[in-house]
Design a protein around this motif. Structure first.
Motif, short mmCIF file in Angstrom:
data_model
loop_
_atom_site.label_atom_id
_atom_site.label_comp_id
_atom_site.label_asym_id
_atom_site.label_seq_id
_atom_site.Cartn_x
_atom_site.Cartn_y
_atom_site.Cartn_z
N SER A 32 -57.05 130.84 -9.91
CA SER A 32 -57.63 130.42 -11.40
C SER A 32 -57.40 129.66 -12.48
CB SER A 32 -58.61 131.95 -12.19
OG SER A 32 -57.96 132.47 -12.88
N THR A 33 -56.28 130.21 -12.39
CA THR A 33 -55.15 129.33 -14.02
C THR A 33 -55.12 127.83 -13.39
OG1 THR A 33 -54.22 131.11 -15.43
CG2 THR A 33 -52.93 129.17 -15.17
N ILE A 34 -54.83 127.38 -11.70
CA ILE A 34 -54.57 126.28 -11.57
C ILE A 34 -56.50 125.42 -11.45
CG2 ILE A 34 -54.49 124.81 -9.28
CD1 ILE A 34 -51.77 125.67 -10.55
N ARG A 35 -56.94 126.07 -11.36
CA ARG A 35 -58.71 125.87 -11.03
C ARG A 35 -58.83 125.15 -12.71
NH1 ARG A 35 -61.09 130.30 -9.61
NH2 ARG A 35 -60.32 129.48 -7.31
N GLU A 36 -58.52 125.69 -13.85
CA GLU A 36 -58.97 125.67 -14.63
C GLU A 36 -57.97 124.37 -15.50
OE1 GLU A 36 -57.56 128.74 -17.76
OE2 GLU A 36 -59.39 129.66 -16.90
N ALA A 37 -57.17 124.20 -14.62
CA ALA A 37 -56.21 122.53 -15.07
C ALA A 37 -56.38 121.33 -14.60
CB ALA A 37 -54.89 122.67 -14.71
N LEU A 38 -57.11 121.92 -12.88
CA LEU A 38 -57.95 120.66 -12.70
C LEU A 38 -59.12 120.41 -12.82
CD1 LEU A 38 -56.83 122.04 -9.32
CD2 LEU A 38 -56.10 119.76 -10.20
N MET A 39 -59.97 121.72 -13.63
CA MET A 39 -61.68 120.91 -14.43
C MET A 39 -60.44 120.32 -15.24
SD MET A 39 -63.30 124.57 -14.11
CE MET A 39 -64.95 124.18 -15.08
N LEU A 40 -59.69 120.08 -16.06
CA LEU A 40 -59.52 119.27 -17.32
C LEU A 40 -58.85 118.35 -16.99
CD1 LEU A 40 -57.61 122.15 -19.20
CD2 LEU A 40 -59.40 121.08 -19.82
N LEU A 41 -58.24 117.70 -15.82
CA LEU A 41 -58.42 116.64 -15.29
C LEU A 41 -59.27 116.25 -14.80
CD1 LEU A 41 -55.32 117.93 -13.69
CD2 LEU A 41 -54.38 116.12 -15.40
N GLN A 42 -60.42 116.48 -14.37
CA GLN A 42 -61.82 115.65 -13.59
C GLN A 42 -62.36 115.91 -14.49
OE1 GLN A 42 -64.36 118.54 -11.38
NE2 GLN A 42 -64.80 116.79 -10.53
N GLU A 43 -62.60 116.12 -16.21
CA GLU A 43 -63.02 115.85 -17.06
C GLU A 43 -62.73 114.69 -17.71
OE1 GLU A 43 -63.27 119.51 -19.95
OE2 GLU A 43 -63.93 120.51 -18.94
N GLY A 44 -61.86 114.28 -17.58
CA GLY A 44 -60.37 113.59 -17.83
C GLY A 44 -60.97 111.87 -17.48
N GLY A 45 -60.86 112.62 -15.45
CA GLY A 45 -61.02 111.56 -15.14
C GLY A 45 -60.84 111.32 -13.66
N LEU A 46 -59.35 112.11 -14.31
CA LEU A 46 -58.08 111.45 -13.49
C LEU A 46 -57.94 111.87 -12.17
CD1 LEU A 46 -55.30 112.34 -16.23
CD2 LEU A 46 -56.44 110.33 -15.54
N VAL A 47 -58.87 113.58 -11.66
CA VAL A 47 -58.83 113.14 -10.39
C VAL A 47 -60.98 113.57 -9.58
CG1 VAL A 47 -56.48 114.73 -10.42
CG2 VAL A 47 -59.03 116.04 -10.89
N VAL A 48 -60.17 113.63 -8.85
CA VAL A 48 -61.53 114.23 -8.23
C VAL A 48 -61.34 115.30 -6.92
CG1 VAL A 48 -61.81 112.19 -6.34
CG2 VAL A 48 -64.16 112.97 -6.21
N ARG A 49 -62.63 116.32 -6.56
CA ARG A 49 -62.18 117.43 -6.17
C ARG A 49 -63.52 117.21 -4.90
NH1 ARG A 49 -61.54 122.55 -9.82
NH2 ARG A 49 -60.18 122.77 -7.42
N LYS A 50 -63.09 117.42 -3.80
CA LYS A 50 -63.84 117.09 -2.44
C LYS A 50 -63.63 119.02 -1.83
CE LYS A 50 -62.12 113.04 -2.19
NZ LYS A 50 -61.95 111.21 -1.55
N GLY A 51 -64.03 119.75 -2.32
CA GLY A 51 -64.10 120.83 -1.47
C GLY A 51 -62.66 121.51 -1.57
N TYR A 52 -63.02 121.83 0.30
CA TYR A 52 -61.56 122.44 1.01
C TYR A 52 -60.91 121.10 1.53
CZ TYR A 52 -65.05 126.83 1.51
OH TYR A 52 -65.63 128.04 0.90
N GLN A 53 -61.71 120.14 0.87
CA GLN A 53 -60.49 118.95 1.25
C GLN A 53 -59.21 119.03 -0.12
OE1 GLN A 53 -62.12 114.73 2.05
NE2 GLN A 53 -63.82 116.25 2.51
N GLY A 54 -59.31 119.48 -1.04
CA GLY A 54 -58.58 118.76 -1.73
C GLY A 54 -59.09 119.19 -2.99
N THR A 55 -58.48 118.44 -3.58
CA THR A 55 -58.13 117.54 -4.55
C THR A 55 -57.65 115.94 -5.24
OG1 THR A 55 -58.81 119.08 -6.06
CG2 THR A 55 -57.79 117.99 -7.92
N PHE A 56 -57.95 114.57 -5.49
CA PHE A 56 -57.44 114.00 -5.37
C PHE A 56 -57.44 112.52 -6.81
CE2 PHE A 56 -59.11 114.96 -1.21
CZ PHE A 56 -57.67 114.46 -0.31
N VAL A 57 -56.15 112.63 -6.83
CA VAL A 57 -56.13 111.66 -8.24
C VAL A 57 -57.35 110.30 -7.79
CG1 VAL A 57 -54.85 109.80 -8.45
CG2 VAL A 57 -53.77 112.08 -8.00
N THR A 58 -57.99 110.32 -8.94
CA THR A 58 -58.74 108.93 -8.68
C THR A 58 -57.80 107.33 -8.49
OG1 THR A 58 -59.57 108.85 -11.14
CG2 THR A 58 -60.81 110.14 -9.90
#
Length: 254
Positions: free
Chosen positions: A61-87
């Motif tokens: 859950s802590t990681i999820r919050e951090a990844l959401m912040l990265l996503q808000e900044g446009g730095l990553v895109v989340r692809k479900g079970y495939q994982g999170t990728f740098v844009t």
């Protein structure tokens, strides 16, 4: 992936919710953001909540919050079970982001000229001194943090808070495009970029035309120095392209 950070290595079993988790997620966010902006993490490096939780010794859950912040900044895109990728922005997206930045900051600086105060000007000059010092140390991440804050502080003077978050995301995405690229030694020691001091001098003189010119010269010279594969090598040509009507711009590149 084997990531280590100094802050808050409390074992997962003892982790609690609330402020402590917020501090931890902010620490993880800052560390991952630095790795993305400096090119240590790229689009071919998928991240999963499970692996990151193990590396950072915290909950998913802590990681999820951090990844959401990265996503808000446009730095990553989340692809479900495939994982999170740098844009991985396309040339079209890179050009549109640059146009958006110039449009936002040009409007902002014309208002900032009217509202600049000696106190705020001193703060901005201090930020610029910090930026120059970080550049002398070749500290890419610190330079990026200071530069983004410098431009945001000027934009805030315009009093358009509804657009603040849009500029934050735009600047972050442009840093993602420009900063990971290798740069020659002279790009550190004698960068061919219009510096912040010309912009500050124009603000101090309350000269809106000079401020707009200094801003555009700074943005376009930075883009062509740090991301030639997106923006070409000629800041004058890039400016001409960005200032054309949108339906006239060839988005495939220069």
């Amino acid at each position: 992936m084997n990531i280590q950070i100094a802050a808050d290595k409390t074992p997962q079993a003892k982790e609690v919710s609330g402020d402590k988790r917020t501090r931890k997620s902010e620490s993880v966010f800052q560390d991952l953001k630095g790795r993305i902006l400096t090119g240590q993490l790229r689009q071919d490096s998928p991240m999963t909540e499970q692996s990151l939780a193990k590396d950072y010794a915290c909950s998913q859950s802590t990681i999820r919050e951090a990844l959401m912040l990265l996503q808000e900044g446009g730095l990553v895109v989340r692809k479900g079970y495939q994982g999170t990728f740098v844009t991985d922005p396309s040339v079209s997206e890179a050009l549109l982001l640059l146009r958006l930045r110039v449009n936002l900051e040009t409007t902002g600086i014309m208002e900032a000229v009217k509202k600049i105060t000696p106190c705020k000007l001193a703060e901005l000059r201090d930020l610029d001194r910090q930026f120059v010092e970080a550049r002398s140390q070749r500290d890419v991440f610190t330079c990026s943090e200071i530069d983004r804050d410098f431009h945001l502080q000027i934009f805030k003077l315009a009093g358009m808070p509804a657009l603040d978050s849009m500029l934050v995301r735009t600047l972050m995405m442009l840093q993602r495009i420009m900063l990971p690229n290798p740069r020659p030694d002279e790009a550190w020691t004698h960068p061919d970029i219009v510096q912040h001091d010309l912009l500050l001098d124009a603000l101090e003189a309350r000269n809106d035309k000079a401020a707009v010119k200094a801003l555009k010269d700074h943005v376009f010279s930075s883009a062509t120095l740090l991301a030639k594969q997106y923006y070409g090598r000629d800041p004058v040509a890039l400016r001409a392209l960005c200032e054309r009507e949108p339906d006239q711009v060839v988005l495939e590149g220069l």
